[in-house]
Design a protein around this motif. Structure first.
Motif, short mmCIF file in Angstrom:
data_model
loop_
_atom_site.label_atom_id
_atom_site.label_comp_id
_atom_site.label_asym_id
_atom_site.label_seq_id
_atom_site.Cartn_x
_atom_site.Cartn_y
_atom_site.Cartn_z
N ILE A 62 0.83 -1.20 0.00
CA ILE A 62 0.00 0.00 0.00
C ILE A 62 0.87 1.25 0.00
CG2 ILE A 62 -1.66 1.33 1.37
CD1 ILE A 62 -2.63 -1.46 2.42
N ALA A 63 1.93 1.25 0.82
CA ALA A 63 2.78 2.42 0.93
C ALA A 63 3.53 2.71 -0.36
CB ALA A 63 3.77 2.23 2.08
N ALA A 64 3.83 1.67 -1.13
CA ALA A 64 4.61 1.85 -2.34
C ALA A 64 3.77 2.27 -3.52
CB ALA A 64 5.34 0.54 -2.67
N PHE A 88 12.26 -3.53 -7.54
CA PHE A 88 12.80 -3.59 -6.19
C PHE A 88 14.02 -2.69 -6.04
CE2 PHE A 88 10.10 -6.61 -4.33
CZ PHE A 88 9.86 -7.65 -5.20
N ALA A 89 14.91 -2.69 -7.04
CA ALA A 89 16.14 -1.90 -6.94
C ALA A 89 15.81 -0.41 -6.87
CB ALA A 89 17.05 -2.20 -8.13
N ARG A 93 16.58 2.00 -3.67
CA ARG A 93 17.45 3.18 -3.75
C ARG A 93 16.73 4.43 -3.26
NH1 ARG A 93 19.05 0.74 -8.70
NH2 ARG A 93 17.54 2.04 -9.84
N ALA A 94 15.42 4.51 -3.49
CA ALA A 94 14.66 5.67 -3.02
C ALA A 94 14.65 5.77 -1.49
CB ALA A 94 13.23 5.61 -3.54
N LYS A 95 14.70 4.63 -0.83
CA LYS A 95 14.72 4.62 0.63
C LYS A 95 16.14 4.78 1.18
CE LYS A 95 10.75 1.43 0.91
NZ LYS A 95 10.69 1.03 -0.52
N ASP A 96 17.13 4.26 0.47
CA ASP A 96 18.52 4.30 0.92
C ASP A 96 19.12 5.68 0.64
OD1 ASP A 96 21.11 3.69 1.71
OD2 ASP A 96 21.60 2.60 -0.14
N THR A 97 18.75 6.65 1.46
CA THR A 97 19.09 8.04 1.17
C THR A 97 20.59 8.34 1.26
OG1 THR A 97 18.59 8.59 3.48
CG2 THR A 97 16.83 8.90 1.85
N MET A 108 13.87 4.21 6.89
CA MET A 108 12.54 3.67 6.68
C MET A 108 11.48 4.56 7.33
SD MET A 108 10.84 1.33 5.12
CE MET A 108 11.94 -0.08 4.81
N LEU A 109 11.79 5.12 8.48
CA LEU A 109 10.86 6.03 9.15
C LEU A 109 10.61 7.26 8.28
CD1 LEU A 109 9.16 7.00 11.51
CD2 LEU A 109 11.26 7.84 12.59
N GLN A 110 11.66 7.78 7.69
CA GLN A 110 11.52 8.94 6.80
C GLN A 110 10.60 8.61 5.62
OE1 GLN A 110 15.26 10.39 5.27
NE2 GLN A 110 14.30 11.91 3.96
N HIS A 111 10.80 7.43 5.05
CA HIS A 111 10.00 7.01 3.91
C HIS A 111 8.54 6.81 4.31
CE1 HIS A 111 8.86 4.88 0.25
NE2 HIS A 111 8.33 3.94 1.00
#
Length: 240
Positions: A62-64, A88-89, A93-97, A108-111
């Motif tokens: 849902i979040a994605a 997936f990649a 990468r969008a989460k791995d700031t 993950m909290l930021q996302h």
């Protein structure tokens, strides 16, 4: 006593389409097929709570998604998902700031904080599983998302852990959908899954969130059925 061999060979028989799909997935995360199989066998020894994983993946799915679809297993198979492999990649990468190859709890909290701020469920969805999910705090959502994929329990996740966790969950989805246990999901089974979910969500909520109905099942089956045999195999289902 006979000394145990250091290693043994294992023969796995797959269709050509399943082999190619598996090879493509492992190559995308820099593994060989042998290494991936050894990892999956090792991870199979780690106890998993299917109920917990199912709850968590629904939150992640849902979040994605820019448009919330539905909470049922089969209804989560959208036409967009059926026609294109999950990125997936790109999502990772969008989460791995900080670009270090890991997503930790703070990232993950930021996302999840950003995703939660963008969710706007209509009042027609009150009382549904979707509404319950998004009533949770970003901290709770982030913790569940990390726990879902964190196989080595180090408090952060890698791309390979994310892919492996999602593949395990999709395999469980397939088992649940394959009600006659013949190793395939038929049109009738796909339609049954949609109807089950429709019974849990009002027509107004379904229309508001763009949830697919059983009437769309033939179209979705056609998208997933890459070998054209009129049914969905485990490989086709997992690789969508």
């Amino acid at each position: 006593m006979r000394k145990e061999k250091k290693s043994e060979s294992l023969e796995v028989r797959l269709s050509l389409s399943e082999k190619n799909a598996f090879a493509s997935r492992v190559e995308s995360r820099g593994e060989t097929m042998s290494a991936a199989l050894r990892r999956l066998i090792a991870e199979d020894g780690v106890p998993h709570s299917k109920t917990k994983e199912a709850s968590t993946l629904k939150k992640i799915t849902i979040a994605a998604s820019p448009v919330v679809l539905t909470v049922a297993i089969l209804a989560a198979v959208s036409l967009a998902g059926a026609s294109a492999k999950t990125d997936f990649a790109g999502n990772f990468r969008a989460k791995d700031t900080n670009g270090d190859g890991f997503v930790d709890r703070m990232e993950m909290l930021q996302h999840m904080t950003q995703q939660a701020a963008e969710v706007n469920l209509p009042s027609d969805c009150d009382g549904t599983e979707l509404a319950k999910v998004w009533s949770m705090s970003p901290q709770e959502l982030a913790e569940d998302a990390i726990t879902f994929s964190d196989a080595d329990k180090d408090g952060r996740i890698t791309l390979s852990e994310v892919v492996a966790a999602n593949e395990r969950f999709r395999a469980d989805d397939f088992t649940s959908a394959d009600t006659n246990e013949d190793g395939f999901v038929s049109l009738a089974e796909l339609e049954f899954g949609f109807r089950e979910d429709e019974a849990k969500v009002s027509a107004e909520c379904r229309a508001a969130i763009g949830m697919h109905s059983a009437a769309r099942a033939p179209e979705i089956l056609k998208q997933l059925d890459t070998d054209g045999d009129g049914r969905i195999s485990l490989g086709e289902f997992v690789n969508h």
